[in-house]
Design a protein around this motif. Sequence first.
Motif, PDB file in Angstrom:
ATOM      1  N   GLN A 136     -15.156 -35.971  32.289  1.00 33.86           N
ATOM      2  CA  GLN A 136     -15.427 -34.797  31.465  1.00 33.86           C
ATOM      3  C   GLN A 136     -14.250 -33.827  31.390  1.00 33.86           C
ATOM      4  O   GLN A 136     -14.248 -32.932  30.539  1.00 33.86           O
ATOM      5  CB  GLN A 136     -16.642 -34.048  32.010  1.00 33.86           C
ATOM      6  N   GLY A 137     -13.246 -33.980  32.240  1.00 34.38           N
ATOM      7  CA  GLY A 137     -12.099 -33.087  32.223  1.00 34.38           C
ATOM      8  C   GLY A 137     -10.861 -33.737  31.635  1.00 34.38           C
ATOM      9  O   GLY A 137     -10.914 -34.809  31.028  1.00 34.38           O
ATOM     10  N   ALA A 138      -9.725 -33.061  31.798  1.00 33.06           N
ATOM     11  CA  ALA A 138      -8.431 -33.570  31.339  1.00 33.06           C
ATOM     12  C   ALA A 138      -7.686 -34.165  32.528  1.00 33.06           C
ATOM     13  O   ALA A 138      -7.755 -33.638  33.641  1.00 33.06           O
ATOM     14  CB  ALA A 138      -7.613 -32.456  30.705  1.00 33.06           C
ATOM     15  N   ILE A 139      -6.990 -35.260  32.302  1.00 34.06           N
ATOM     16  CA  ILE A 139      -6.331 -35.976  33.393  1.00 34.06           C
ATOM     17  C   ILE A 139      -4.847 -36.174  33.058  1.00 34.06           C
ATOM     18  O   ILE A 139      -4.426 -36.082  31.900  1.00 34.06           O
ATOM     19  CB  ILE A 139      -6.993 -37.338  33.665  1.00 34.06           C
ATOM     20  N   GLY A 140      -4.068 -36.466  34.086  1.00 34.30           N
ATOM     21  CA  GLY A 140      -2.648 -36.742  33.900  1.00 34.30           C
ATOM     22  C   GLY A 140      -2.016 -37.271  35.166  1.00 34.30           C
ATOM     23  O   GLY A 140      -2.656 -37.323  36.229  1.00 34.30           O
ATOM     24  N   SER A 141      -0.768 -37.665  35.057  1.00 36.20           N
ATOM     25  CA  SER A 141       0.021 -38.112  36.204  1.00 36.20           C
ATOM     26  C   SER A 141       0.844 -36.941  36.707  1.00 36.20           C
ATOM     27  O   SER A 141       1.528 -36.268  35.927  1.00 36.20           O
ATOM     28  CB  SER A 141       0.946 -39.268  35.809  1.00 36.20           C
ATOM     29  N   LEU A 142       0.780 -36.694  38.007  1.00 34.14           N
ATOM     30  CA  LEU A 142       1.440 -35.541  38.607  1.00 34.14           C
ATOM     31  C   LEU A 142       2.712 -35.978  39.320  1.00 34.14           C
ATOM     32  O   LEU A 142       2.680 -36.808  40.230  1.00 34.14           O
ATOM     33  CB  LEU A 142       0.502 -34.847  39.592  1.00 34.14           C
ATOM     34  N   SER A 143       3.847 -35.388  38.926  1.00 34.33           N
ATOM     35  CA  SER A 143       5.108 -35.585  39.635  1.00 34.33           C
ATOM     36  C   SER A 143       5.226 -34.491  40.681  1.00 34.33           C
ATOM     37  O   SER A 143       5.192 -33.301  40.359  1.00 34.33           O
ATOM     38  CB  SER A 143       6.286 -35.510  38.662  1.00 34.33           C
ATOM     39  N   VAL A 144       5.346 -34.891  41.939  1.00 35.55           N
ATOM     40  CA  VAL A 144       5.297 -33.932  43.037  1.00 35.55           C
ATOM     41  C   VAL A 144       6.691 -33.619  43.566  1.00 35.55           C
ATOM     42  O   VAL A 144       6.877 -33.405  44.760  1.00 35.55           O
ATOM     43  CB  VAL A 144       4.383 -34.454  44.172  1.00 35.55           C
TER      44      VAL A 144
END
Length: 812
Positions: free
Chosen positions: A65-73
């Motif tokens: 139900q939300g927005a997703i993405g790939s996180l660069s840390v």
Amino acid sequence: MLRRLTPVLLTLAVVVLGVTALAARPDDGTPRRSADFVVLVGAAGLRWDDVDPQNTPTLWKMAEQGAIGSLSVRSAHRPTCPVDGWLTLGAGNFAAWNGSRPGGGCPASGVTVEEPDGIGANLPDQPGVVAYNQDKLAWGATPGALAESVRCSVAVGPGAAVAAARPFGRVDRYEAKLPDDPAELLGSCVLSIVDVGTVDDDDPRVRAAQARQADERLARVLAARPPRSLVLVAGVSDTDTPARLHVAVADGPGWNGGWLSSPSTARSGYLQLVDLAPTALAALGRPMPERLFLGRPAVTVDDRPDDLRTAIEAPADADREAAAQRRVAGWFFTLLAAAQMALAVAVLPLLRRARRLAGPHSPAPVSPRVVAMVELLLIAAALAVPAALLADAVPWWRGHHAGWWFASVTALLIVGGTAAVRFTPGHDRTLGPLGAVAGLATLVVGVDVLTGSRLQLNGVVGYSALEGGRYAGLGTVGLGVFIAGSLLCGGWLAQRVRRGWRPAVLVAVGGAAVVVVGSPYLGADSIGAIALTAGLSVAAAICTGGWLTVSRLAWATMAGLAVTIGFALVDLDRPAAERGSLGRFLAALGDGTGGLTVHRSSTSNFQTLVNSPLTVLALAGAALVWLALLQPWGGLMRLFGIYPAIRAAMAGTGVAAGLGGVLGGSALDVAGAAGALVVPMAALAALRVLDHSTDRTVPDGGRGGGEGGAAPPRGSGPGDTGPSGGSGAPDRASRAPTAGATAAHGPEGVTVESRGSRDHLADRHGGSHDRYGRHGSRPWPLQHGRPGTFSSPGESPPRWVRASPPPASATC
């Protein structure tokens, strides 16, 4: 008057194209206030391959139900340890915890959290950490900048305490563990930061258990979340080496579905750790701290697949590709540098023996088959980088032996590209391979940029999302190849037209390349566009022949400075959050913080210079050019004399690649990528020019054979074009005065064929010589050949026609 106005008009064209490309910027979609509370939930090491509907049902439902993405840390240190990740989250800038890191690992000691009053907490090491980040590190981060931007914040867990601590170490409200019912705690402040644990084990079963435990804690947070709240879930750090991409999920008002992105990445589905702090403040409607945050507020992009499993497979596959890219890129560039150095060594004896000397003691010529094989190898070497870029269209990283799959695909593409160049019409001409290779390289990189730079993201010759430097547009290697390819294409096309039109052709091709490089919609590299503008200005100034005079240099400098100043004024006029790299740097100079940018750039240049294989490639190419090709026997000066537009294109490439690398913080990487294309083609063209440098004329009456009647040189024939763009004579056997030609007396009983109102000496490439041996506007001295013959510094002899035998005492 038109001739005098030409430099002015060309300068204006370059300026207009450059400023137009750099000034237009897309709408970044910065969100307005959308929540009354923000809850940041962090799980160090959490990746997308840890998420599934059975083991982590809460996170799975939230992602649906939300927005997703790939996180660069990325943080100030690599790898990003958990404490570095939490500190970077609270700083909104690349930060790191002070302390020794044995073997490049993470600090052994934990974080000391004191609870003096039972309400908040205190981090006694925080002031020292702030001083370390501001004095020792190049980013100038201020840990605690996020907490300082709100009146009250809550921290749950030691990692959250690091993120929520103010610069002097105070945490407003703190709990060491998440309560069973955290509703009152989460509703006490507008900002809450929760540490739900770490996922760091290599054992799949243990790792699954850690992810399940973090998911259970997340369920309690979601059940107790305040009304109108935004919940951000992030895998805030790495827990092993090498670095990986991690989970990022946003759920709340205005964050329903879609991909997460931000102006700092300009890539759908990608987010940086430094973006989370600006996102929280933007959702709360709070102002950003000036000059402290390096990240930008996140936005949503509505192109996500409806099926969550399909959507999650995309960031998980990107993580696998990025991990494989790190392993493969090093040995690819190492092998490329070794191959090009070996080719340079192989070309040297061919250059020495390419010119056929007169006399009985001259060395035997190299076998044509050997020369043809070396030419094919030079073409293959020049196409290696474009082929490696195109190889990322095939999912080679999904196999068990990713490196071998990549090598196989790249080798096939190199063979196919070499065959295409070999069988291209006009391959036998001197500039045929150069034009074809430059066109292929420009086409591959240009089409990739026009279609979203999908091949460069996480590609072997592109850029990695794990590095955190670039996520969209042209990368360092792509910029070098595109600069070299576009300028060589412009020079090749300019060489085929009349002398007066060459600057216009070069500016047209180079101006289009500036737009592609500099436009935020395409290449998004303002520094590269400014560097390319400088190289284009130099190339346009000398493409008609002659030296880079003071007036030409002045016009080229004016064009480059006008583009830079024009873009700087436009960029400075934008809001601070929308400025590009040049605008941010000039603003930093104005407020006294520009030294950090200079320090970061110089540090990056030094590290890249020492560690990058492209440095070896750039130095080896420069050594071959300077120590061999530019020598009297090397052929490159002869090539430049015959083809001034090619000389201009190569000079402009050197200027643009050098500036782009130094100003962009990549040292010689741009020059190395450009040299990988230019140097092999320069060597090939020099070989062909030298092969025809001592061709002799045929005495009158000997056109059918006899002395001086050697076979026509390879590649000569109708339609072969050269400096003036005309068609050359068919061969030496047919170089007799044409009907209607008049004879003008030349030196020592030799006449020159005259056509129309001007005397011409038509060489194989169609270049025009007057009766005094001049080519174009520059004198070409006649050289000593066999008795009774003359030759010019061109590839083929001028059309000398003997009028009468010279006296016995005459010598040449």
